[in-house]
Design a protein around this motif. Structure first.
Motif, PDB file in Angstrom:
ATOM      1  N   ILE A   1       0.831  -1.209   0.000  1.00 21.69           N
ATOM      2  CA  ILE A   1       0.000   0.000   0.000  1.00 21.69           C
ATOM      3  C   ILE A   1       0.865   1.258   0.000  1.00 21.69           C
ATOM      4  CG2 ILE A   1      -1.652   1.353   1.357  1.00 21.69           C
ATOM      5  CD1 ILE A   1      -2.852  -1.343   2.281  1.00 21.69           C
ATOM      6  N   VAL A   2       1.866   1.289   0.893  1.00 23.42           N
ATOM      7  CA  VAL A   2       2.730   2.470   0.987  1.00 23.42           C
ATOM      8  C   VAL A   2       3.470   2.703  -0.326  1.00 23.42           C
ATOM      9  CG1 VAL A   2       4.757   3.450   2.146  1.00 23.42           C
ATOM     10  CG2 VAL A   2       2.954   2.373   3.501  1.00 23.42           C
ATOM     11  N   SER A   3       3.949   1.629  -0.931  1.00 21.02           N
ATOM     12  CA  SER A   3       4.657   1.741  -2.205  1.00 21.02           C
ATOM     13  C   SER A   3       3.755   2.335  -3.285  1.00 21.02           C
ATOM     14  CB  SER A   3       5.159   0.363  -2.636  1.00 21.02           C
ATOM     15  OG  SER A   3       5.836   0.439  -3.868  1.00 21.02           O
ATOM     16  N   SER A   4       2.466   1.961  -3.264  1.00 21.24           N
ATOM     17  CA  SER A   4       1.528   2.442  -4.285  1.00 21.24           C
ATOM     18  C   SER A   4       1.227   3.936  -4.161  1.00 21.24           C
ATOM     19  CB  SER A   4       0.210   1.661  -4.201  1.00 21.24           C
ATOM     20  OG  SER A   4      -0.542   2.064  -3.066  1.00 21.24           O
ATOM     21  N   LEU A   5       1.523   4.514  -2.993  1.00 22.21           N
ATOM     22  CA  LEU A   5       1.253   5.941  -2.779  1.00 22.21           C
ATOM     23  C   LEU A   5       2.318   6.843  -3.409  1.00 22.21           C
ATOM     24  CD1 LEU A   5       0.120   5.754   0.964  1.00 22.21           C
ATOM     25  CD2 LEU A   5      -1.351   6.028  -1.039  1.00 22.21           C
ATOM     26  N   ASN A   6       3.474   6.243  -3.757  1.00 21.52           N
ATOM     27  CA  ASN A   6       4.559   6.971  -4.434  1.00 21.52           C
ATOM     28  C   ASN A   6       5.036   8.209  -3.667  1.00 21.52           C
ATOM     29  OD1 ASN A   6       4.722   5.264  -6.782  1.00 21.52           O
ATOM     30  ND2 ASN A   6       2.825   6.210  -7.501  1.00 21.52           N
ATOM     31  N   ILE A   7       5.083   8.096  -2.346  1.00 23.55           N
ATOM     32  CA  ILE A   7       5.553   9.221  -1.539  1.00 23.55           C
ATOM     33  C   ILE A   7       6.884   8.913  -0.852  1.00 23.55           C
ATOM     34  CG2 ILE A   7       4.302   8.553   0.571  1.00 23.55           C
ATOM     35  CD1 ILE A   7       3.810  11.561   1.034  1.00 23.55           C
ATOM     36  N   VAL A   8       7.219   7.617  -0.729  1.00 20.06           N
ATOM     37  CA  VAL A   8       8.458   7.214  -0.072  1.00 20.06           C
ATOM     38  C   VAL A   8       8.884   5.860  -0.639  1.00 20.06           C
ATOM     39  CG1 VAL A   8       7.254   6.055   1.848  1.00 20.06           C
ATOM     40  CG2 VAL A   8       9.573   6.948   2.208  1.00 20.06           C
ATOM     41  N   ASN A   9      10.193   5.609  -0.653  1.00 22.75           N
ATOM     42  CA  ASN A   9      10.710   4.342  -1.166  1.00 22.75           C
ATOM     43  C   ASN A   9      10.426   3.195  -0.193  1.00 22.75           C
ATOM     44  OD1 ASN A   9      12.378   5.381  -3.577  1.00 22.75           O
ATOM     45  ND2 ASN A   9      13.124   6.627  -1.873  1.00 22.75           N
ATOM     46  N   VAL A  10      10.274   2.008  -0.746  1.00 21.31           N
ATOM     47  CA  VAL A  10      10.110   0.792   0.051  1.00 21.31           C
ATOM     48  C   VAL A  10      11.157  -0.214  -0.431  1.00 21.31           C
ATOM     49  CG1 VAL A  10       8.567  -1.116   0.659  1.00 21.31           C
ATOM     50  CG2 VAL A  10       7.645   1.201   0.407  1.00 21.31           C
ATOM     51  N   ALA A  11      11.844  -0.844   0.508  1.00 22.92           N
ATOM     52  CA  ALA A  11      12.914  -1.792   0.146  1.00 22.92           C
ATOM     53  C   ALA A  11      12.353  -2.977  -0.647  1.00 22.92           C
ATOM     54  CB  ALA A  11      13.616  -2.278   1.410  1.00 22.92           C
ATOM     55  N   LYS A  12      13.178  -3.495  -1.563  1.00 21.48           N
ATOM     56  CA  LYS A  12      12.809  -4.698  -2.318  1.00 21.48           C
ATOM     57  C   LYS A  12      12.670  -5.868  -1.354  1.00 21.48           C
ATOM     58  CE  LYS A  12      15.281  -5.787  -5.908  1.00 21.48           C
ATOM     59  NZ  LYS A  12      16.507  -5.987  -6.744  1.00 21.48           N
ATOM     60  N   SER A  13      11.669  -6.700  -1.594  1.00 20.20           N
ATOM     61  CA  SER A  13      11.484  -7.849  -0.697  1.00 20.20           C
ATOM     62  C   SER A  13      10.750  -8.973  -1.402  1.00 20.20           C
ATOM     63  CB  SER A  13      10.714  -7.433   0.562  1.00 20.20           C
ATOM     64  OG  SER A  13       9.394  -7.051   0.235  1.00 20.20           O
ATOM     65  N   LEU A  14      10.796 -10.140  -0.785  1.00 19.14           N
ATOM     66  CA  LEU A  14      10.045 -11.314  -1.235  1.00 19.14           C
ATOM     67  C   LEU A  14       9.218 -11.816  -0.061  1.00 19.14           C
ATOM     68  CD1 LEU A  14      12.935 -13.079  -3.164  1.00 19.14           C
ATOM     69  CD2 LEU A  14      10.892 -12.098  -4.216  1.00 19.14           C
ATOM     70  N   HIS A  15       8.018 -12.272  -0.348  1.00 16.74           N
ATOM     71  CA  HIS A  15       7.071 -12.692   0.683  1.00 16.74           C
ATOM     72  C   HIS A  15       6.793 -14.184   0.526  1.00 16.74           C
ATOM     73  CE1 HIS A  15       2.679 -13.221   1.816  1.00 16.74           C
ATOM     74  NE2 HIS A  15       3.220 -12.862   2.957  1.00 16.74           N
ATOM     75  N   PHE A  16       6.836 -14.926   1.640  1.00 17.74           N
ATOM     76  CA  PHE A  16       6.623 -16.374   1.580  1.00 17.74           C
ATOM     77  C   PHE A  16       5.689 -16.846   2.686  1.00 17.74           C
ATOM     78  CE2 PHE A  16      10.961 -15.711  -0.074  1.00 17.74           C
ATOM     79  CZ  PHE A  16      10.857 -16.318  -1.325  1.00 17.74           C
TER      80      PHE A  16
END
Length: 340
Positions: free
Chosen positions: A128-143
């Motif tokens: 959600i935060v990444s979709s707001l385009n206001i701050v960077n979010v670290a690359k990650s993988l979810h399992f």
């Protein structure tokens, strides 16, 4: 009428919970219960652990009636005017307790059940935060724990070092910093002990910064930014709760433009995520990449003497009894607004 106006509000401070943060939560709850103004409030510290929800007084234990969250003490039935949530982790911070209080129409000091559930889930919150385009979010993988995990594929996508962390939870419980390929699988297994979902995330080298935000009776307070300098390799569980292992500098010694930007982003996220009460936003600033990265949201931040938010509030001139009073007043105001 005068007696009604002077009646002290009955406040339940809930603490404990079912996560690795049980002890820290109890410390937070005890701190809040001990310094709430007893001229205004009758305070009851409720310890919650699994199905045991109890109030203890003078070596006696009184069980909460879960049908209406009331207490029966010496034939006196106590119904609470407000709940002060000091449970970090499940079930306080992940939406379960807020949903319960919403069904009972009892005001509480934290964010609503949906916001709590969304922000507690790091993968969903990051998305959600990444979709707001206001701050960077670290690359990650979810399992998930039922998936077959290919460590070679992870290492092809993310460079070492990297972090492995439970998808839900706080206080850095179950987190590992992985530097060598042969340590990755062990770190994954350790994270799965804490949660059925995990994140494997890129390591962002930089300055760890955090900012508290609180809305009360319609006014938004953005607290001074704090820089956290861990004396361990990163801000792990040990350094979060041992004052000798971390320096928390308030206000953070950062540029004015970065300070303003962090406060602006934190206020924006508070509104966009529909937060309530006191919330803390954590970031990493990479001077090498000249980028600010969002880490996570804490909707029930620590309230112990060593916790960051109380220190931020005091730096802002808000003493702790007043901070807790403001949180309770806000919860009561939110309920009254809903009833209009």
């Amino acid at each position: 009428i005068l007696a009604k106006q002077m009646r002290k509000k009955k406040i339940a401070v809930i603490a404990g919970g079912d996560s690795g943060e049980f002890g820290i939560s109890m410390n937070s709850g005890k701190m809040v219960a001990s310094i709430l103004d007893n001229n205004l409030y009758d305070v009851y510290l409720i310890k919650i652990k699994g199905k045991e929800w109890n109030y203890e007084k003078e070596n006696q234990t009184f069980a909460i009636d879960k049908n209406d969250f009331s207490l029966l003490i010496n034939e006196n039935r106590i119904h609470f005017d407000c709940v002060f949530c000091a449970i970090h982790g499940s079930p306080g911070e992940n939406g379960k307790m807020p949903a319960y209080f919403e069904m009972l129409n009892i005001p509480y000091t934290s964010s609503n059940s949906l916001t709590s559930a969304i922000t507690f889930n790091k993968h969903i919150c990051n998305t959600i935060v990444s979709s707001l385009n206001i701050v960077n979010v670290a690359k990650s993988l979810h399992f998930f724990d039922y998936e077959k995990i290919d460590t070679d594929a992870i290492l092809n996508y993310l460079d070492l070092p990297l972090f492995v962390k439970p998808n839900s939870g706080g206080s850095s419980v179950g987190i590992s910093k992985v530097k060598q390929p042969d340590s990755l699988l062990t770190a994954i297994k350790m994270a799965f002990i804490e949660d059925s979902e995990i994140l494997v995330e890129e390591f962002v080298e930089g300055c760890e910064l955090t900012c508290g935000v609180m809305e009360t009776t319609g006014k938004l307070y953005v607290f001074p930014v704090c820089e956290v300098k861990s004396k361990n390799e990163y801000f792990d569980f040990e350094s979060k709760y041992d004052p000798l292992l971390a320096d928390e500098i308030i206000p953070a010694p950062i540029s004015e433009s970065l300070d303003v930007n962090i406060k602006k982003i934190s206020a924006y996220l508070y509104k966009k995520l529909n937060c309530a009460g006191v919330v803390r936003f954590d970031y990493i600033y990479s001077s090498k990449r000249r980028k600010l990265f969002f880490l996570e949201v804490n909707t029930v931040p620590g309230m112990t003497g060593e916790s960051i938010v109380p220190k931020m509030a005091m730096e802002m001139g808000i003493e702790l009894p007043n901070l807790y009073k403001m949180m309770i007043e806000d919860a009561l105001e939110r309920k009254s607004q809903l009833e209009k």
